[in-house]
Motif scaffolding. Structure first.
Motif, PDB file in Angstrom:
ATOM      1  N   GLY A   1       8.753   1.162  -1.466  1.00  0.00           N
ATOM      2  CA  GLY A   1       7.472   1.711  -1.902  1.00  0.00           C
ATOM      3  C   GLY A   1       7.563   2.728  -3.016  1.00  0.00           C
TER       4      GLY A   1
ATOM      5  N   HIS B   1       2.829   7.839   1.708  1.00  0.00           N
ATOM      6  CA  HIS B   1       4.097   7.190   2.035  1.00  0.00           C
ATOM      7  C   HIS B   1       5.242   8.198   2.084  1.00  0.00           C
ATOM      8  CE1 HIS B   1       6.425   3.126   1.596  1.00  0.00           C
ATOM      9  NE2 HIS B   1       6.865   3.871   2.593  1.00  0.00           N
TER      10      HIS B   1
ATOM     11  N   GLN C   1       3.051  -0.182   2.820  1.00  0.00           N
ATOM     12  CA  GLN C   1       2.182   0.357   1.769  1.00  0.00           C
ATOM     13  C   GLN C   1       1.317  -0.748   1.169  1.00  0.00           C
ATOM     14  OE1 GLN C   1       4.078   2.911  -1.170  1.00  0.00           O
ATOM     15  NE2 GLN C   1       2.719   2.161  -2.784  1.00  0.00           N
TER      16      GLN C   1
END
Length: 439
Positions: free
Chosen positions: A210, A108, A56
């Motif tokens: 993330g 994500h 990410q």
């Protein structure tokens, strides 16, 4: 330690204090050009700006009124690059660029969902993924995905989104037995603190640093655009999530409306209409090439039949090509110095210098220099690409002077004499030619 952005991914503002600030530089890309920016690396007590990691990209935002251009992780710390210095102990308010952050959260979390179901349904493991600026991709351990598999996977991930499946975060110690049960591609060498697990209830538990949504319904929708051949025995699955799907649909509809206006037909006939146009263009191009070849022969024959022709021929034609120039040069022959160009009059193009080998060898490099070109010469030909044809007139004058000198020299040969006469090689006066005796 876990940063505040990892404890609460939906926090948009946060007050913290400066731990350290030191001069630094950042290699930055602006409009495709790499630049080095001078600034400062700032470490904070805590942060809501995510440092890049887990595939990410980093967050962007403000530190007070100062833009944060980059956030990276160094061990347990997040390092923020800013353009202005801050005092240690100073209290600052962070504001995250929420549109960028939420987009990253959607992509994500969407990747986790796709990865989990691709493995559950087909046994395709994920080896890597990329969160791109416009679209993202997952590398799967699979030689190919069939259209049926792609359709089934897209249906399955969107069914989970409609089911409002919760997404939770767990923090586990490294020696916790539960860590062994989660999906992971390994920890970075400089990892510090507890292990962070992203749990999609009943679907997947994956080690990840993330930022993520708290419920799959926040993904809105997932569109699998297709699959492309990847590295050996691997496939890249291209996908969009959430807001990116809406933007893609809006852009596609705009393109569709433009094509309707241009092609004068409905969307279902666009492919057929473009196919007809392409075939017509190919026929016209073929016909045009034939006309250009015929024109090249006529141009050369007209020059050769002119009783007043000299020893130099020059021509520029915007629509020509290398074949067009070579036909003219072949028809005129090797006794005449020929200078031909094609392309934009003041822009880039192609050139050909042909004729007597000595003249071509002598003048070719000079022509190349004036046209800012790249090329080479051999056997009475010097040709290549011109960076700019804006100085074509200068080249033509230079070659005319060279031919005039050659003509004068042939008409007035030096008489035998005890005192040797002299001639200048190298072209026009002031060209830096070398003066040598002729006995």
């Amino acid at each position: 330690m876990a940063f505040q952005c990892q404890r609460d991914c939906f926090m948009k503002e946060f007050v913290t204090s400066v731990v350290s600030c030191c001069p630094a530089e950042l290699k930055h890309e602006v409009n495709g050009k790499k630049e080095t920016l001078q600034g400062f690396n700032v470490k904070l007590q805590d942060t809501i700006l995510f440092p890049e990691g887990g595939g990410q990209p980093d967050d962007q935002g403000l530190m007070g009124d100062v833009p944060v251009l980059r956030v990276t992780r160094q061990g347990p710390d997040a390092v923020h690059f800013v353009g202005s210095p801050l005092e240690v102990g100073q209290e600052v308010r962070l504001k995250v660029d929420w549109d960028r952050r939420f987009d990253h959260m959607q992509q994500h979390s969407g990747q986790h969902l796709i990865t989990a179901l691709a493995e559950t349904m087909f046994g395709f493991k994920t080896t890597s993924w990329e969160l791109g600026r416009q679209r993202s991709s997952i590398e799967l351990e699979a030689p190919a995905l069939t259209p049926a598999q792609l359709g089934a996977l897209e249906d399955a991930v969107n069914e989970k989104i409609r089911a409002h499946v919760p997404v939770t975060v767990q923090l586990l110690s490294l020696d916790d037995p539960a860590v062994q049960k989660v999906r992971s591609r390994g920890l970075p060498d400089d990892h510090a603190g507890p292990i962070r697990i992203i749990d999609i209830e009943g679907v997947d538990a994956n080690m990840c640093c993330g930022t993520h949504v708290s419920n799959l319904s926040q993904l809105q929708v997932i569109k699998l655009l297709g699959a492309e051949k990847g590295k050996k025995n691997k496939t890249n699955l291209i996908f969009l999530v959430g807001t990116r799907v809406l933007k893609y649909a809006e852009k596609s509809y705009g393109t569709e409306r433009s094509l309707v206006a241009l092609l004068k037909t409905g969307p279902d006939k666009h492919v057929e209409a473009v196919d007809k146009i392409q075939k017509s263009v190919k026929m016209l191009q073929k016909s045009n090439l034939g006309l250009l070849r015929d024109m090249a022969v006529l141009i050369a024959q007209n020059f050769k039949s002119d009783p007043l022709r000299g020893n130099f021929f020059s021509l520029h034609k915007k629509e020509g090509d290398n074949e067009f120039m070579n036909i003219i040069a072949n028809e005129i022959g090797t006794e005449i110095l020929v200078f031909l160009t094609v392309g934009e009059e003041k822009g880039p193009g192609q050139f050909l210098l042909a004729g007597p080998s000595d003249a071509v060898s002598e003048m070719g490099p000079r022509v190349l220099e004036l046209l800012q070109g790249k090329g080479a010469g051999k056997g009475g030909r010097f040709q290549g690409n011109a960076g700019s044809l804006s100085r074509r007139g200068e080249v033509e004058t230079l070659l005319q002077q060279r031919c005039s000198q050659e003509e004068q020299h042939s008409e007035n040969p030096p008489e035998n004499s005890l005192e040797p006469s002299r001639t200048t090689l190298g072209g026009a006066s002031g060209d830096g030619g070398e003066t040598i005796p002729v006995l």
